[in-house]
Write a protein that holds these residues in place. Structure first.
Motif, PDB file in Angstrom:
ATOM      1  N   THR A  40       0.865  -1.179   0.000  1.00 55.00           N
ATOM      2  CA  THR A  40       0.000   0.000   0.000  1.00 55.00           C
ATOM      3  C   THR A  40       0.907   1.235   0.000  1.00 55.00           C
ATOM      4  OG1 THR A  40      -0.152  -0.118   2.413  1.00 55.00           O
ATOM      5  CG2 THR A  40      -1.874  -1.225   1.160  1.00 55.00           C
ATOM      6  N   ASN A  41       0.423   2.324   0.497  1.00 51.78           N
ATOM      7  CA  ASN A  41       1.241   3.545   0.484  1.00 51.78           C
ATOM      8  C   ASN A  41       1.678   3.920   1.901  1.00 51.78           C
ATOM      9  OD1 ASN A  41       2.458   5.864  -0.716  1.00 51.78           O
ATOM     10  ND2 ASN A  41       0.735   7.110  -0.041  1.00 51.78           N
ATOM     11  N   ASP A  42       2.170   2.930   2.649  1.00 59.20           N
ATOM     12  CA  ASP A  42       2.648   3.178   4.005  1.00 59.20           C
ATOM     13  C   ASP A  42       4.173   3.269   4.030  1.00 59.20           C
ATOM     14  OD1 ASP A  42       0.040   3.014   4.809  1.00 59.20           O
ATOM     15  OD2 ASP A  42       0.268   1.184   5.990  1.00 59.20           O
ATOM     16  N   LYS A  43       4.668   4.111   4.901  1.00 61.11           N
ATOM     17  CA  LYS A  43       6.105   4.143   5.193  1.00 61.11           C
ATOM     18  C   LYS A  43       6.366   3.036   6.206  1.00 61.11           C
ATOM     19  CE  LYS A  43      10.185   6.420   6.031  1.00 61.11           C
ATOM     20  NZ  LYS A  43      11.131   6.969   5.083  1.00 61.11           N
ATOM     21  N   VAL A  44       7.399   2.212   5.981  1.00 54.61           N
ATOM     22  CA  VAL A  44       7.697   1.078   6.863  1.00 54.61           C
ATOM     23  C   VAL A  44       9.092   1.241   7.449  1.00 54.61           C
ATOM     24  CG1 VAL A  44       7.943  -1.427   7.009  1.00 54.61           C
ATOM     25  CG2 VAL A  44       6.167  -0.444   5.531  1.00 54.61           C
ATOM     26  N   ILE A  45       9.165   1.218   8.774  1.00 50.58           N
ATOM     27  CA  ILE A  45      10.448   1.387   9.468  1.00 50.58           C
ATOM     28  C   ILE A  45      10.708   0.168  10.341  1.00 50.58           C
ATOM     29  CG2 ILE A  45      11.752   2.817  11.093  1.00 50.58           C
ATOM     30  CD1 ILE A  45       9.827   5.148  10.266  1.00 50.58           C
ATOM     31  N   ILE A  67      13.838  -5.519  -1.988  1.00 52.61           N
ATOM     32  CA  ILE A  67      14.525  -4.733  -0.962  1.00 52.61           C
ATOM     33  C   ILE A  67      15.206  -3.483  -1.526  1.00 52.61           C
ATOM     34  CG2 ILE A  67      16.468  -4.748   0.661  1.00 52.61           C
ATOM     35  CD1 ILE A  67      14.231  -6.196   1.819  1.00 52.61           C
ATOM     36  N   ALA A  68      16.036  -3.656  -2.534  1.00 49.87           N
ATOM     37  CA  ALA A  68      16.819  -2.527  -3.067  1.00 49.87           C
ATOM     38  C   ALA A  68      15.892  -1.403  -3.525  1.00 49.87           C
ATOM     39  CB  ALA A  68      17.703  -2.997  -4.214  1.00 49.87           C
ATOM     40  N   GLN A  69      14.829  -1.785  -4.208  1.00 48.16           N
ATOM     41  CA  GLN A  69      13.887  -0.787  -4.737  1.00 48.16           C
ATOM     42  C   GLN A  69      13.179  -0.040  -3.600  1.00 48.16           C
ATOM     43  OE1 GLN A  69      10.736  -2.508  -7.095  1.00 48.16           O
ATOM     44  NE2 GLN A  69       9.539  -0.619  -7.027  1.00 48.16           N
ATOM     45  N   LYS A  70      12.726  -0.788  -2.595  1.00 50.06           N
ATOM     46  CA  LYS A  70      11.980  -0.173  -1.490  1.00 50.06           C
ATOM     47  C   LYS A  70      12.888   0.702  -0.628  1.00 50.06           C
ATOM     48  CE  LYS A  70       7.937  -1.992  -2.391  1.00 50.06           C
ATOM     49  NZ  LYS A  70       6.835  -1.114  -2.857  1.00 50.06           N
ATOM     50  N   LEU A  71      14.143   0.267  -0.444  1.00 47.13           N
ATOM     51  CA  LEU A  71      15.093   1.076   0.322  1.00 47.13           C
ATOM     52  C   LEU A  71      15.457   2.346  -0.446  1.00 47.13           C
ATOM     53  CD1 LEU A  71      17.515  -1.691   1.662  1.00 47.13           C
ATOM     54  CD2 LEU A  71      15.951  -0.324   3.045  1.00 47.13           C
ATOM     55  N   ALA A  72      15.653   2.195  -1.766  1.00 45.95           N
ATOM     56  CA  ALA A  72      16.040   3.335  -2.594  1.00 45.95           C
ATOM     57  C   ALA A  72      14.937   4.392  -2.642  1.00 45.95           C
ATOM     58  CB  ALA A  72      16.382   2.864  -4.011  1.00 45.95           C
ATOM     59  N   SER A  73      13.703   3.940  -2.653  1.00 52.71           N
ATOM     60  CA  SER A  73      12.571   4.881  -2.726  1.00 52.71           C
ATOM     61  C   SER A  73      12.332   5.577  -1.386  1.00 52.71           C
ATOM     62  CB  SER A  73      11.288   4.152  -3.143  1.00 52.71           C
ATOM     63  OG  SER A  73      10.811   3.346  -2.072  1.00 52.71           O
ATOM     64  N   GLY A  74      12.876   4.974  -0.319  1.00 50.51           N
ATOM     65  CA  GLY A  74      12.663   5.540   1.009  1.00 50.51           C
ATOM     66  C   GLY A  74      11.409   5.025   1.690  1.00 50.51           C
ATOM     67  N   GLN A  75      10.618   4.201   0.982  1.00 50.83           N
ATOM     68  CA  GLN A  75       9.402   3.672   1.612  1.00 50.83           C
ATOM     69  C   GLN A  75       9.751   2.732   2.763  1.00 50.83           C
ATOM     70  OE1 GLN A  75       6.750   1.297  -0.831  1.00 50.83           O
ATOM     71  NE2 GLN A  75       5.080   1.423   0.668  1.00 50.83           N
ATOM     72  N   LEU A  76      10.847   1.979   2.596  1.00 46.56           N
ATOM     73  CA  LEU A  76      11.328   1.073   3.644  1.00 46.56           C
ATOM     74  C   LEU A  76      12.631   1.611   4.222  1.00 46.56           C
ATOM     75  CD1 LEU A  76      11.363  -1.719   5.150  1.00 46.56           C
ATOM     76  CD2 LEU A  76      12.613  -2.612   3.179  1.00 46.56           C
ATOM     77  N   ALA A 107       7.028  11.720   7.203  1.00 44.77           N
ATOM     78  CA  ALA A 107       6.307  10.729   6.383  1.00 44.77           C
ATOM     79  C   ALA A 107       4.991  11.300   5.871  1.00 44.77           C
ATOM     80  CB  ALA A 107       6.061   9.465   7.198  1.00 44.77           C
ATOM     81  N   SER A 108       4.314  12.029   6.737  1.00 45.78           N
ATOM     82  CA  SER A 108       3.047  12.647   6.349  1.00 45.78           C
ATOM     83  C   SER A 108       3.273  13.687   5.250  1.00 45.78           C
ATOM     84  CB  SER A 108       2.407  13.299   7.576  1.00 45.78           C
ATOM     85  OG  SER A 108       1.219  13.932   7.218  1.00 45.78           O
ATOM     86  N   ARG A 109       4.318  14.496   5.414  1.00 43.91           N
ATOM     87  CA  ARG A 109       4.630  15.517   4.393  1.00 43.91           C
ATOM     88  C   ARG A 109       5.023  14.873   3.066  1.00 43.91           C
ATOM     89  NH1 ARG A 109       7.156  18.357   8.800  1.00 43.91           N
ATOM     90  NH2 ARG A 109       9.149  17.406   8.242  1.00 43.91           N
ATOM     91  N   SER A 110       5.611  13.672   3.143  1.00 42.08           N
ATOM     92  CA  SER A 110       6.046  12.973   1.919  1.00 42.08           C
ATOM     93  C   SER A 110       4.895  12.262   1.211  1.00 42.08           C
ATOM     94  CB  SER A 110       7.138  11.954   2.260  1.00 42.08           C
ATOM     95  OG  SER A 110       8.262  12.614   2.801  1.00 42.08           O
ATOM     96  N   GLY A 111       3.707  12.327   1.794  1.00 39.32           N
ATOM     97  CA  GLY A 111       2.524  11.778   1.125  1.00 39.32           C
ATOM     98  C   GLY A 111       2.181  10.346   1.462  1.00 39.32           C
ATOM     99  N   TYR A 112       2.849   9.753   2.483  1.00 41.44           N
ATOM    100  CA  TYR A 112       2.498   8.390   2.888  1.00 41.44           C
ATOM    101  C   TYR A 112       1.175   8.399   3.655  1.00 41.44           C
ATOM    102  CZ  TYR A 112       7.194   6.955   1.556  1.00 41.44           C
ATOM    103  OH  TYR A 112       8.341   6.700   0.830  1.00 41.44           O
ATOM    104  N   ASP A 113       0.389   7.333   3.460  1.00 44.82           N
ATOM    105  CA  ASP A 113      -0.904   7.243   4.153  1.00 44.82           C
ATOM    106  C   ASP A 113      -0.709   7.078   5.651  1.00 44.82           C
ATOM    107  OD1 ASP A 113      -2.194   7.477   1.747  1.00 44.82           O
ATOM    108  OD2 ASP A 113      -2.427   5.311   1.452  1.00 44.82           O
ATOM    109  N   SER A 114       0.249   6.239   6.022  1.00 46.39           N
ATOM    110  CA  SER A 114       0.536   6.043   7.444  1.00 46.39           C
ATOM    111  C   SER A 114       1.938   5.453   7.591  1.00 46.39           C
ATOM    112  CB  SER A 114      -0.505   5.140   8.105  1.00 46.39           C
ATOM    113  OG  SER A 114      -0.399   3.815   7.652  1.00 46.39           O
ATOM    114  N   VAL A 115       2.356   5.294   8.839  1.00 44.89           N
ATOM    115  CA  VAL A 115       3.672   4.727   9.147  1.00 44.89           C
ATOM    116  C   VAL A 115       3.473   3.433   9.922  1.00 44.89           C
ATOM    117  CG1 VAL A 115       5.819   5.052  10.439  1.00 44.89           C
ATOM    118  CG2 VAL A 115       4.824   6.977   9.191  1.00 44.89           C
ATOM    119  N   ARG A 116       4.236   2.412   9.557  1.00 42.07           N
ATOM    120  CA  ARG A 116       4.279   1.160  10.320  1.00 42.07           C
ATOM    121  C   ARG A 116       5.708   1.001  10.822  1.00 42.07           C
ATOM    122  NH1 ARG A 116       0.459  -3.214   7.532  1.00 42.07           N
ATOM    123  NH2 ARG A 116      -0.916  -1.788   6.436  1.00 42.07           N
TER     124      ARG A 116
END
Length: 208
Positions: A40-45, A67-76, A107-116
């Motif tokens: 989905t559009n969540d930031k995952v930490i 992994i590489a893609q998600k880390l590079a995008s900053g989502q993970l 995360a909110s400013r970056s447009g993510y729906d929520s943070v996990r």
């Protein structure tokens, strides 16, 4: 903002303590939770000891996460305990609280729906300076989370922490995961009440 954990659906915000008796049990719970967030559009930490990052990323990759893609995008983000909770060799509760708050705002400013976020709490067993602020920090998170779209899972290894510490930790989390199931925690104490009674609570423990 809805999310699933242990096969049940919930709405953020939530602050959860996860009690696990093995690495396998931990991953059975957090892998679907992380996967869902990345789909989905969540930031995952994820925060865990630096020496576990290779194994952790392999485990995510084995479950189909690019992994590489998600880390590079900053989502993970996969962060090290020693660069977050115990940066500079000590636990500074106020600093960690502010760091998390800034992360949620960003995360909110970056447009993510929520943070996990999942944090492995094994660092607390190193008895580094400031570790005695852990309970206050956990309680204060219950003042922060309601202001944001966030779900936090604080992961505790039940075979490493003492029963009395786990009993204390329970008081600071509205929800608990145990034996792979999540439930509302009947032992939870509201944060302001908990913090105001913390000094009495500590002195009672010293006497007992």
């Amino acid at each position: 903002m809805s999310f699933s954990v242990c096969g049940e659906s919930f709405s953020a915000p939530m602050h959860i303590c996860g009690f696990f008796d093995s690495r396998e049990q931990q991953y059975e719970v957090i892998i679907p939770y992380i996967l869902e967030g990345l789909e989905t559009n969540d930031k995952v930490i994820n925060i865990l000891e630096g020496n576990r990052h290779g194994e952790h990323c392999r485990c995510l990759a084995d479950n189909g996460i690019s992994i590489a893609q998600k880390l590079a995008s900053g989502q993970l983000e996969v962060l090290a305990s020693e660069n977050t909770y115990i940066k500079d060799g000590e636990f500074a509760a106020e600093k960690m609280y502010k760091t998390l708050e800034q992360t949620l705002l960003s995360a909110s400013r970056s447009g993510y729906d929520s943070v996990r976020a999942c944090g492995d709490m094994i660092w607390a067993l190193k008895n580094l300076p400031g570790t005695d602020e852990l309970l206050e920090y956990e309680a204060k998170l219950n003042l922060l989370t309601p202001q944001h779209a966030v779900s936090l899972i604080c992961m505790y290894d039940v075979s490493s922490f003492s029963p009395s510490t786990l009993t204390d930790i329970l008081l600071t989390h509205p929800y608990v995961i145990k034996d792979g199931k999540i439930s509302k925690n009947p032992h939870y104490v509201e944060p302001l009440e908990f913090i105001s009674n913390l000094s009495n609570y500590r002195s009672d423990k010293l006497k007992s």
